[in-house]
Motif scaffolding. Structure first.
Motif, PDB file in Angstrom:
ATOM      1  N   SER A  29      -5.773   1.746   3.882  1.00 56.40           N
ATOM      2  CA  SER A  29      -4.840   0.682   4.294  1.00 56.40           C
ATOM      3  C   SER A  29      -4.150   1.012   5.606  1.00 56.40           C
ATOM      4  O   SER A  29      -3.375   0.199   6.114  1.00 56.40           O
ATOM      5  N   GLN A  30      -4.432   2.215   6.130  1.00 58.49           N
ATOM      6  CA  GLN A  30      -3.836   2.656   7.397  1.00 58.49           C
ATOM      7  C   GLN A  30      -2.315   2.485   7.387  1.00 58.49           C
ATOM      8  O   GLN A  30      -1.723   1.876   8.286  1.00 58.49           O
ATOM      9  N   VAL A  31      -1.694   3.026   6.342  1.00 61.64           N
ATOM     10  CA  VAL A  31      -0.239   2.933   6.219  1.00 61.64           C
ATOM     11  C   VAL A  31       0.420   3.657   7.393  1.00 61.64           C
ATOM     12  O   VAL A  31       0.108   4.819   7.677  1.00 61.64           O
ATOM     13  N   ASP A  32       1.311   2.977   8.079  1.00 58.69           N
ATOM     14  CA  ASP A  32       1.982   3.517   9.260  1.00 58.69           C
ATOM     15  C   ASP A  32       3.247   4.258   8.827  1.00 58.69           C
ATOM     16  O   ASP A  32       4.266   3.640   8.515  1.00 58.69           O
ATOM     17  N   TYR A  33       3.178   5.594   8.845  1.00 57.88           N
ATOM     18  CA  TYR A  33       4.349   6.371   8.463  1.00 57.88           C
ATOM     19  C   TYR A  33       5.289   6.607   9.634  1.00 57.88           C
ATOM     20  O   TYR A  33       6.233   7.384   9.538  1.00 57.88           O
ATOM     21  N   ASN A  63       8.071   2.881   5.029  1.00 60.77           N
ATOM     22  CA  ASN A  63       6.907   3.450   4.360  1.00 60.77           C
ATOM     23  C   ASN A  63       7.157   4.892   3.948  1.00 60.77           C
ATOM     24  O   ASN A  63       6.752   5.320   2.861  1.00 60.77           O
ATOM     25  N   PRO A 107       0.793  -1.235   0.000  1.00 60.02           N
ATOM     26  CA  PRO A 107       0.000   0.000   0.000  1.00 60.02           C
ATOM     27  C   PRO A 107       0.823   1.283   0.000  1.00 60.02           C
ATOM     28  O   PRO A 107       0.456   2.263  -0.656  1.00 60.02           O
ATOM     29  N   ALA A 108       1.952   1.303   0.712  1.00 65.73           N
ATOM     30  CA  ALA A 108       2.788   2.501   0.766  1.00 65.73           C
ATOM     31  C   ALA A 108       3.387   2.830  -0.593  1.00 65.73           C
ATOM     32  O   ALA A 108       3.778   3.982  -0.855  1.00 65.73           O
ATOM     33  N   THR A 160       7.181   5.795  -0.124  1.00 66.88           N
ATOM     34  CA  THR A 160       6.254   6.779  -0.685  1.00 66.88           C
ATOM     35  C   THR A 160       7.002   8.001  -1.206  1.00 66.88           C
ATOM     36  O   THR A 160       6.697   8.518  -2.292  1.00 66.88           O
ATOM     37  N   LEU A 171      -3.838   4.924   0.731  1.00 69.46           N
ATOM     38  CA  LEU A 171      -2.994   5.095   1.911  1.00 69.46           C
ATOM     39  C   LEU A 171      -3.832   5.179   3.181  1.00 69.46           C
ATOM     40  O   LEU A 171      -3.479   4.605   4.212  1.00 69.46           O
ATOM     41  N   SER A 174      10.572  -2.150  -3.084  1.00 65.14           N
ATOM     42  CA  SER A 174       9.749  -3.025  -2.245  1.00 65.14           C
ATOM     43  C   SER A 174      10.344  -4.424  -2.163  1.00 65.14           C
ATOM     44  O   SER A 174      10.325  -5.070  -1.099  1.00 65.14           O
TER      45      SER A 174
END
Length: 417
Positions: A355-359, A364, A124-125, A368, A352, A402
């Motif tokens: 998907s609750q991307v954790d920055y 991540n 997702p990121a 991004t 983003l 990735s």
């Protein structure tokens, strides 16, 4: 509809509503789709025919579960231009057939191995910014069509652009009932009227066009060197297709990679490209403009997409109607695209968020950041006669990065385990 409810993929709409909804989809993609045959120097009628036929074939292959309109692909412009200059358009057609055939083989491989690898090569990121770039990198094209990037801006173009954009933006917010699902069509009509009032319309082509005319079909010729020049485009169109299917999945709230399956949609896309080359048309691809229409209107019905395809086929045989549609001026197309491309960009951001991307994780942030900068920097990488830039280069970069992070995870080297 009175409450602007979502019209889902399998939903049917009454015939009186089907016509304007279908025409709206066709108008959304028309400017970009007709530009490609003009650049190749061929009659757009055969392209209108193949876009419609290709869309119907795509719907058939995907069992009516993936709403997508196939328009003319820009990815082939550079390599096909080289082939046309050295061998002629017929040999470019041979290259289109070869790319479509290889794409069908790739679809079969994905059918055997599945699609879960996408979660590894494009988490997702990475997928979020890649999808956002589909719309963001086209923003300059929208402004260019509107004439807003000219050294001296024609006030008439600016007026038509703002009228079109205004109806599209405020109509999507203020219109109620049935009008709320056709703001794009209303904006096109309003922009066309504004263009007529300001005097920038040219009807000379309509006056000289025949009432009925057959599309100019032609057969391909094959040369190995010409095919090898065009063949690497398969990387570009595959990346683009995956991105389009992901963003469409988010819009319709269904996993289209799973059902009907990435293998089906990829096969439908490439089979249409192969058939295009066999009859003298340009390659086809799923279209960002139509994805934007679905995002704005919340009308996802495949029946509507099929209606637009039928209308495109009809236009290809009616000379005056085809010529009339081609009179839609650039500022109108630019005004519509301004909103639609932005909607695709926001769909990428939605990935983003959903998907609750954790920055808080460095990986991540890095993934991004690198993808966005790569896609928007203007960097160009050449492999022979194929040029990677923008979203495609960003996608390839994201996939490599990735995979490297995935290997680091397996070796337990990362600091965010």
């Amino acid at each position: 509809m009175e409450n602007h409810t979502i019209i889902q993929v399998e939903d049917k709409v009454p015939f009186r509503l089907l016509i304007p909804l279908s025409i709206q989809h066709m108008f959304a993609m028309f400017g970009a789709s007709v530009l490609v045959p003009f650049l190749f120097g061929i009659n757009p009628a055969v392209v209108l025919f193949m876009n419609g036929l290709g869309t119907l074939l795509f719907i058939l292959v995907t069992k009516g579960k993936a709403p997508a309109y196939l328009g003319s692909s820009f990815a082939f412009l550079a390599p096909a231009g080289i082939v046309i200059a050295n061998w002629g358009y017929e040999y470019a057609l041979g290259g289109f057939v070869a790319v479509g055939f290889v794409g069908c083989i790739l679809a079969f491989i994905i059918y055997k191995v599945g699609y879960k690898w996408i979660d590894i090569v494009l988490p997702p990121a990475a997928m979020g910014p890649v999808v956002a770039l589909i719309g963001l990198e086209l923003s300059g094209s929208a402004a260019s069509n509107a004439g807003l990037l000219d050294e001296v801006i024609d006030p008439r173009n600016a007026i038509v652009f703002f009228v079109t954009l205004g109806f599209a933006v405020f109509g999507s917010v203020l219109f109620r009932g049935f009008l709320s699902v056709i703001p794009i069509l209303i904006a096109v009509i309003a922009g066309y009227v504004a263009a007529a009032i300001t005097g920038i319309l040219d009807f000379s082509a309509v006056m000289t066009a025949p009432i009925f005319a057959l599309p100019n079909f032609s057969a391909p010729k094959f040369d190995l060197q010409a095919i090898l020049i065009i063949l690497p485009v398969i990387l570009v169109i595959t990346s683009e297709h995956i991105g389009h299917q992901v963003v469409t999945s988010k819009i319709v709230n269904r996993d289209l990679l799973k059902e009907p399956g990435l293998h089906r949609s990829l096969f439908g896309d490439n089979f249409s490209t192969m058939l295009s080359g066999l009859i003298g048309s340009v390659p086809t691809t799923t279209y960002g403009e139509n994805i934007g229409v679905m995002a704005v209107t919340k009308v996802y019905s495949v029946q509507v997409i099929a209606g637009a395809a039928v209308f495109s086929i009809i236009c290809s045989f009616i000379g005056k109607l085809s010529a009339l549609i081609q009179t839609i001026p650039g500022p109108v197309i630019g005004g519509i695209s301004f909103l639609l491309y932005g909607m695709i960009g926001t769909s990428g951001l939605r990935i983003l968020v959903d998907s609750q991307v954790d920055y808080g994780k460095n990986r991540n942030q890095a993934l991004t950041a690198v993808i966005f900068v790569t896609g928007l920097s203007g960097i160009k990488v050449n492999f022979g006669n194929v040029q990677l830039t923008g979203m495609v280069l960003a996608c390839v970069t994201g996939m490599i990065l990735s995979l490297v992070f995935y290997v680091f995870d397996k070796l337990k080297l990362t600091n965010d385990q």
